[in-house]
Design a protein around this motif. Structure first.
Motif, short mmCIF file in Angstrom:
data_model
loop_
_atom_site.label_atom_id
_atom_site.label_comp_id
_atom_site.label_asym_id
_atom_site.label_seq_id
_atom_site.Cartn_x
_atom_site.Cartn_y
_atom_site.Cartn_z
N TYR A 1 10.23 11.37 -7.17
CA TYR A 1 9.52 10.90 -5.97
C TYR A 1 10.00 9.49 -5.57
O TYR A 1 10.14 9.20 -4.38
N LEU A 2 10.25 8.64 -6.57
CA LEU A 2 10.72 7.29 -6.26
C LEU A 2 12.09 7.33 -5.57
O LEU A 2 12.31 6.61 -4.59
N ILE B 1 4.73 4.64 -12.09
CA ILE B 1 5.76 4.60 -13.14
C ILE B 1 5.40 3.57 -14.20
O ILE B 1 5.51 3.82 -15.41
N VAL B 2 4.95 2.39 -13.76
CA VAL B 2 4.54 1.36 -14.72
C VAL B 2 3.35 1.85 -15.55
O VAL B 2 3.29 1.64 -16.77
N THR B 3 2.41 2.53 -14.90
CA THR B 3 1.26 3.08 -15.62
C THR B 3 1.70 4.08 -16.68
O THR B 3 1.17 4.09 -17.80
N MET C 1 7.38 10.80 -16.24
CA MET C 1 8.44 9.89 -15.87
C MET C 1 9.51 10.59 -15.02
O MET C 1 10.01 10.02 -14.04
N SER C 2 9.84 11.84 -15.36
CA SER C 2 10.86 12.56 -14.58
C SER C 2 10.35 12.89 -13.18
O SER C 2 11.06 12.67 -12.19
N SER C 3 9.12 13.37 -13.07
CA SER C 3 8.59 13.74 -11.75
C SER C 3 8.38 12.51 -10.87
O SER C 3 8.70 12.53 -9.67
N GLY D 1 3.37 3.57 6.46
CA GLY D 1 3.12 4.64 5.49
C GLY D 1 4.23 4.77 4.46
O GLY D 1 3.98 5.00 3.28
N GLU D 2 5.49 4.62 4.90
CA GLU D 2 6.61 4.67 3.97
C GLU D 2 6.58 3.49 3.00
O GLU D 2 6.88 3.63 1.81
N ALA D 3 6.23 2.32 3.51
CA ALA D 3 6.10 1.15 2.64
C ALA D 3 4.97 1.36 1.63
O ALA D 3 5.08 0.98 0.46
N HIS D 4 3.89 1.97 2.09
CA HIS D 4 2.75 2.28 1.22
C HIS D 4 3.18 3.20 0.08
O HIS D 4 2.77 3.03 -1.07
N GLY D 5 4.04 4.18 0.39
CA GLY D 5 4.48 5.15 -0.61
C GLY D 5 5.22 4.54 -1.77
O GLY D 5 5.02 4.92 -2.94
N ILE D 6 6.10 3.57 -1.50
CA ILE D 6 6.87 2.96 -2.59
C ILE D 6 5.97 2.16 -3.53
O ILE D 6 6.20 2.12 -4.74
N CYS D 7 4.92 1.54 -3.00
CA CYS D 7 3.95 0.84 -3.85
C CYS D 7 3.29 1.82 -4.82
O CYS D 7 3.18 1.55 -6.02
#
Length: 799
Positions: free
Chosen positions: A490-491, A455-457, A484-486, A443-449
């Motif tokens: 999260y990132l 962010i790219v979007t 971008m800030s929010s 789940g944590e790995a899923h979150g970073i994706c």
């Protein structure tokens, strides 16, 4: 290339200047490089090949179709977002609930994060930035590439002048200046161009990695999960249409259940949970918990996982169907579930580790458990479909090795299935499940994706707002700063858990990026090599006039990636085997950065030499959603359109000069020129562009009726028996050669690094690319060509 004729036509005070270009007056280049430069700048076939006038116009879906798609949306898109209530609170409060109001702070974060990212950003902003019905980061990149020359391949796609002129008509000057500044920056700054490509590749790699991770979160019991995964991937071959209808009732029932349970808990335990709509509880939450509160954002973000798939899967559905099912189905159900769980935890905070099942009434436990298991499995469907769409887009733009793409629905062209990718995703998901054995780490790995793709979007949407939409700068600044800030916050929170499993998608994405970047790098350099060494027109004529050349019966289709000229492998073929077919057609499969090209605009032709050699160039244009035809169907359609071209070039192309001196001739790039259009721009018109190939003479006559006396005069002057007999003979000759057989000629090029290249370049080209090329589908397999009709010409390129 000097203009042969130049005229100006006046119509009620408006003016359109048409420059007629005589292709035959082009002087031969002294060397291959000069010829390539000339063709890149002035080649009319190349210019026409990069655009398709009717490709971007689609009618509005009927309500019946919209409702069908909305129902399928529920089964494909909302399983991931809809099952987030299973684990958001337990992931947020790993050490228990410290203060009763922390629940209100967390709920307030969940509500506003969900509304901000899923509703505002994706459903009501990002979906508008679709590329003619397709979504995702790659669709944003292709949308940008149609308004600026950002492609790294020398056959850049350029913006459609008519569309841009129409769009710019009512735009304030300040917005146009900013758009021009952005366009110039993207086109002239190579670092910006490469960076844009790399972040798009990063997001694409993250999406594919996420498609491996998401299915692995289905169940805590490892081998049960593996069995479920195999079954899930096995049914993908039936297509999104059938899978959507199969899964939709389950997810719909799930959403109704969690909404009802949430409402029940809110009424029974604490209606005060509704105070979480006051954003002051967010401030209080961070003030009390400080760093611990910041770290808990890694759990909060799970409430909006799946939104990136919602955008990327747009090509499977429609904007209206997603907005309809999202607004009336998903949003109220999910928010009620979160609010109800918070109300329960206000009374029973000790149950936070297993909030969902503890808050479910005992009488509904087993139905809920079974539905939760089914919904969790289905939840990965959005990312699987997203991976298929993303890889399809990237392959057609030369950024992914060739794989077999199957379109699974006749009604909905965006629904597809990729067998090889499906097998690899299944294998990857099973290995991740067995390797980590816990859904927490996955789940944590899923979150970073999720966050990196978001962010790219945001970056790409900002460019679209500046370059394409040309909206007020204040709206653009507000959008960029807020999102971008929010998303960066999260990132940072999820990266704090990097060592606990978040490195998994980074490692997988790094491997995928290497594959895509190496493939694209070689693809670009191979194209440049062929372009620089393409055969000039005078040299082609010399080759055709050699005394030892033998004409072989039948049609030869010589496949080449070049749009701008004759590939160097043709000289190699003539030198080794001095013979050519009676009809020789150089075929280039050109992918435009649009989803679909209408069949009437599929083929463009140009005669390589006007002597009696019957040697043509053909560009077959496809959108990234268009499937390749079977070999026989392709040849039938190509020859049909070649007949149109032979007719048109004999009727209009060679006898058009006298009429160019008169006002507003029909010899424009589209049939619409017969009408009284009001335009002010200058166009260059080429012989092979004078008619859309699929349009018949009678169709033009109907359009010209009552509008242009010149057309009637042309009919009387030019439509004589001798002309028609000549055309008929040429067309019949092509059909006779077709009946004698068709041979498909492929240049089997081996690409190697130059001897003095760097070690990294040698590894990338000689080993990585070579391995990928040998294990991907070659041209004849992609086009389903029978082996007995294939002729391969081997050649080696050093780049």
């Amino acid at each position: 290339m000097a203009p042969a004729q130049h005229q100006a036509a006046a119509d009620r005070g408006s003016r359109e200047e048409i420059v007629i270009v005589d292709l035959e007056s082009e002087a031969g280049a002294d060397d291959a490089a000069a010829a390539a430069a000339t063709m890149q700048r002035q080649d009319s076939l190349y210019a026409a090949a990069t655009r398709a006038a009717g490709a971007n116009h689609h009618g509005q879906d009927s309500w019946a179709r919209t409702l069908r798609l909305a129902f399928q949306c529920v089964g494909i898109l909302y399983g991931d977002i809809g099952t987030s209530p299973l684990f958001v609170y337990s992931s947020t409060f790993r050490d228990g609930v410290g203060h009763p109001d922390d629940l209100l702070g967390a709920l307030s974060l969940i509500i506003y994060s969900f509304l901000l990212f899923t509703v505002i950003k994706y459903v009501y902003i990002a979906l508008r930035a679709n590329d003619d019905g397709d979504g995702g980061t790659f669709a944003l990149y292709t949308l940008i590439s149609r308004h600026a020359k950002v492609s790294l391949i020398p056959n850049q796609q350029v913006e459609e002048d008519d569309l841009v002129a129409k769009y710019n008509r009512d735009k304030p000057p300040a917005t146009l200046r900013r758009a021009e500044w952005m366009k110039e920056l993207l086109e002239t700054n190579k670092a910006v161009k490469v960076s844009l490509f790399l972040i798009t590749m990063l997001a694409t790699a993250m999406v594919i990695s996420d498609a491996i991770l998401t299915p692995a979160i289905s169940d805590e019991i490892v081998w049960i999960t593996v069995g479920i995964l195999v079954a899930l991937f096995a049914i993908q071959r039936f297509g999104t249409d059938k899978v959507g209808y199969l899964f939709a009732p389950i997810i719909l029932l799930w959403l109704l259940l969690i909404a009802a349970v949430g409402f029940y808990n809110l009424v029974k335990y604490d209606t005060g949970a509704l105070r979480a709509f006051n954003m002051k509880y967010i401030i209080d939450y961070f003030r009390r918990n400080k760093k611990k509160g910041w770290a808990s954002l890694g759990g909060i973000l799970l409430c909006f996982t799946g939104t990136e798939a919602l955008f990327a899967d747009l090509g499977y559905f429609s904007i209206r169907s997603i907005q309809l099912s999202f607004g009336f189905g998903l949003v109220p159900s999910v928010l009620l579930a979160y609010i109800g769980q918070a109300a329960y935890l206000r009374v029973h905070p000790e149950d936070v580790a297993n909030t969902f099942y503890r808050s479910t009434p005992i009488s509904l436990f087993w139905p809920t458990f079974i539905l939760a298991l089914a919904a969790s499995i289905i939840g990965s469907q959005a990312m699987i479909s997203c991976a298929f769409a993303t890889i399809s887009h990237s392959q057609t733009l030369g950024c992914f090795p060739r794989v077999k793409i199957l379109h699974t629905s006749r009604q909905y062209s965006g629904q597809l299935y990729i067998p090889e990718v499906n097998y690899l995703l299944c294998l990857g998901a099973c290995l991740v499940t067995v390797g980590f054995r816990t859904t927490v780490i996955i789940g944590e790995a899923h979150g970073i994706c999720v966050v990196l793709v978001m962010i790219v979007t945001t970056l790409l949407l900002t460019i679209v707002m500046l370059l394409v939409w040309k909206i007020s700068v204040w709206w653009i600044v507000a959008f960029f700063l807020v999102f971008m800030s929010s998303e960066s916050i999260y990132l940072s929170a999820i990266l704090s858990r990097f060592a606990h499993g978040a490195y998994v998608p980074v490692a997988m994405s790094a491997v995928l990026m290497v594959v895509m970047v190496v493939w694209h790098y070689v693809h670009v350099n191979k194209y440049r090599f062929e372009l620089e060494h393409s055969i000039p027109r005078d040299k082609v004529k010399e080759l055709l006039e050699r005394s030892d050349i033998q004409r072989v019966p039948g049609i030869g289709l010589f496949y080449t990636e070049l749009v701008q000229g004759i590939p160097p492998v043709f000289r190699h073929l003539i030198e080794k085997i001095p013979s050519i077919h009676s009809v020789l057609i150089f075929v280039s499969m050109k992918h435009l950065p649009i989803p679909s090209v209408d069949m009437s605009e599929r083929f463009l032709f140009r005669q390589v030499d006007r002597e009696d050699y019957k040697v043509f160039q053909c560009v077959a244009r496809y959108g990234y959603r268009d499937p390749f035809e079977e070999a026989k169907d392709f040849v039938d359609k190509l020859v049909e359109h070649l007949q149109y071209y032979i007719r048109d070039v004999n009727l209009y192309g060679l006898g058009c000069e006298p009429m160019m001196k008169q006002s507003f001739s029909y010899c424009s790039s589209r049939a619409e020129s017969f009408g009284s259009h009001e335009k002010t721009k200058v166009k260059a018109v080429y012989a092979e562009e004078m008619l859309t190939p699929a349009e018949s003479f009678s169709e033009h006559a109907r359009q010209a009726s009552g509008k242009n006396k010149l057309f009637t005069q042309f009919q009387g002057d030019k439509m004589n028996i001798v002309e028609m007999m000549k055309i008929q003979q040429e067309q019949q000759a092509v059909l006779e050669e077709m009946s004698k057989g068709v041979v498909y000629i492929f240049g089997e090029s081996e690409v190697v690094a130059r001897p003095h290249s760097s070690l990294i370049k040698k590894i990338a080209i000689n080993y990585i690319y070579s391995f990928l090329r040998k294990n991907s589908r070659n041209g004849e397999k992609m086009l389903s060509i029978p082996r007995r009709q294939i002729l391969k010409v081997g050649v080696s390129y050093e780049i």
